[in-house]
Design an enzyme around this catalytic site. Structure first.
Site, mmCIF file in Angstrom:
data_model
loop_
_atom_site.group_PDB
_atom_site.id
_atom_site.type_symbol
_atom_site.label_atom_id
_atom_site.label_comp_id
_atom_site.label_asym_id
_atom_site.label_seq_id
_atom_site.Cartn_x
_atom_site.Cartn_y
_atom_site.Cartn_z
ATOM 1 N N SER A 15 -5.630 -20.833 -36.316
ATOM 2 C CA SER A 15 -4.716 -21.979 -36.193
ATOM 3 C C SER A 15 -4.426 -22.476 -37.610
ATOM 4 O O SER A 15 -5.374 -22.787 -38.340
ATOM 5 C CB SER A 15 -5.364 -23.107 -35.389
ATOM 6 O OG SER A 15 -5.609 -22.671 -34.084
ATOM 7 N N THR A 17 -4.154 -25.000 -39.406
ATOM 8 C CA THR A 17 -4.366 -26.440 -39.600
ATOM 9 C C THR A 17 -5.096 -26.720 -40.916
ATOM 10 O O THR A 17 -5.444 -27.864 -41.206
ATOM 11 C CB THR A 17 -5.207 -27.035 -38.446
ATOM 12 O OG1 THR A 17 -6.421 -26.278 -38.358
ATOM 13 C CG2 THR A 17 -4.472 -26.954 -37.133
ATOM 14 N N ALA A 256 -17.091 -25.040 -41.820
ATOM 15 C CA ALA A 256 -15.937 -25.681 -41.196
ATOM 16 C C ALA A 256 -14.817 -25.796 -42.211
ATOM 17 O O ALA A 256 -15.052 -25.739 -43.418
ATOM 18 C CB ALA A 256 -16.321 -27.060 -40.670
ATOM 19 N N LYS A 257 -13.589 -25.984 -41.677
ATOM 20 C CA LYS A 257 -12.435 -26.068 -42.572
ATOM 21 C C LYS A 257 -12.575 -27.199 -43.572
ATOM 22 O O LYS A 257 -12.110 -27.124 -44.692
ATOM 23 C CB LYS A 257 -11.163 -26.283 -41.747
ATOM 24 C CG LYS A 257 -10.577 -24.989 -41.255
ATOM 25 C CD LYS A 257 -9.326 -25.241 -40.453
ATOM 26 C CE LYS A 257 -8.960 -23.961 -39.714
ATOM 27 N NZ LYS A 257 -7.962 -24.144 -38.698
ATOM 28 N N ARG A 258 -13.234 -28.291 -43.136
ATOM 29 C CA ARG A 258 -13.350 -29.442 -44.037
ATOM 30 C C ARG A 258 -14.220 -29.127 -45.247
ATOM 31 O O ARG A 258 -14.195 -29.821 -46.239
ATOM 32 C CB ARG A 258 -13.897 -30.650 -43.273
ATOM 33 C CG ARG A 258 -15.279 -30.431 -42.717
ATOM 34 C CD ARG A 258 -15.784 -31.622 -41.936
ATOM 35 N NE ARG A 258 -17.031 -31.286 -41.304
ATOM 36 C CZ ARG A 258 -17.138 -30.713 -40.125
ATOM 37 N NH1 ARG A 258 -16.060 -30.446 -39.427
ATOM 38 N NH2 ARG A 258 -18.309 -30.408 -39.618
#
Ligand code: GLU
Length: 284
Positions: A15, A17, A256-258
């Site tokens: 995704s 994002t 995680a993406k963060r």
């Protein structure tokens, strides 16, 4: 079909994002290597149904990151945002079977109801929707919709499983799994803001794209029962699955993406080569 060997078709379905991190690199390389080792196909799908959170720049960047890592894919890239009609058609099929109901709950309502219920039903993936809107009468549901209250469509999962009968699915690592009604939950199949959901679009697309082996992280293991149920209801072909372990950091935490420092871009910017980043992603 029992006994027949299907050509291996896997896919990577990010995704857009945010930027890809090492966990994505691990998943993408796992799917790519599995397909290539079997002389099969590897597909790329962009899961961008959440038009509010997805950004074209992340898509452009992820394609570039994957190429930099050394991956290639077969056929055109499928972008979910271009195929809402496919998901609408699937949703309409399920509605015609009488298996969907409108859900007017907000996230807060759902959280409060789960909190209040002494015996909140738990799926293996977390708390399940307790079912407040399942018992709305059709007239009340129609009235609220006509009055403009936003709603999502949920699957009445127990009813659906009663219609299909017992189901199983096969994970290459974990073996044969049964679909258990207690852990299914009435998942959302069309969200308030978009005419589909992760579960519906992923199931429809894997069928349309001819995916025969779904490779993805073990965090989605329990979503597969829903996908298997949807395949049975929509008369779609049934692939195999291979849920691989997730890549974790030094402390054993999931990436995680963060965690921007570990984005592939950030690692590239430090001068690492593709081979070094593949090694960091656990794919030497
Ligand atoms: N789009 C999902 C994700 O980024 C992957 C879905 C799947 O592999 O089934 O987590």
């Amino acid at each position: 079909m029992p006994g027949s060997v299907l050509p291996v078709v896997t896919r990577f379905a990010p995704s857009p994002t945010g930027h890809l991190h090492l966990g994505h690199a691990h998943a993408a390389l796992f799917g790519w290597r599995t397909a290539r080792a079997a002389g099969g196909q590897f597909l790329l799908r962009i899961e961008d149904i959440d038009t509010g959170r997805c950004r074209p720049v992340f898509e452009t960047d992820l394609i570039e990151d994957l190429r930099w890592l050394g991956l290639d894919w077969d056929g055109p890239i499928r972008r979910q945002s271009a195929h809402f009609d496919d998901y609408r058609a699937a949703r309409a099929q399920l509605e015609a079977l009488g298996l969907l109901y409108r859900c007017f709950c907000t996230r807060r309502d759902v959280a409060a109801e789960i909190g209040e219920a002494a015996q909140a039903p738990h799926g293996l993936a977390g708390s399940l929707y307790p079912g407040r809107c399942r018992t709305l009468s059709p007239a009340e549901s129609d009235d609220r919709a006509a009055a403009g209250h936003p709603f999502a469509w949920r699957l009445d999962a127990r009813r659906a499983l009663a219609l299909t009968g017992p189901l199983t699915w096969t994970d290459r690592l974990a073996g044969t799994q049964s679909v258990c009604p207690e852990t299914l939950g009435d998942v959302v199949l069309a969200r308030k803001d978009t005419p589909t959901s992760y579960h519906l679009s992923v199931t429809v697309d894997d069928a349309i794209q001819g995916v025969t082996l779904v490779t993805r992280g073990v965090d989605l293991f329990h979503a597969t029962a829903i996908h298997r149920l949807l395949q049975a209801l929509l008369a779609l072909p049934v692939p195999q699955w291979h849920h691989h372990p997730l890549l974790t950091d030094d402390q054993g935490r999931r990436l995680a993406k963060r965690d921007g420092a570990r984005s592939l871009r950030a690692l590239r910017a430090t001068g690492l080569s593709p081979a070094q980043v593949r090694a960091l992603a656990g794919m030497t």
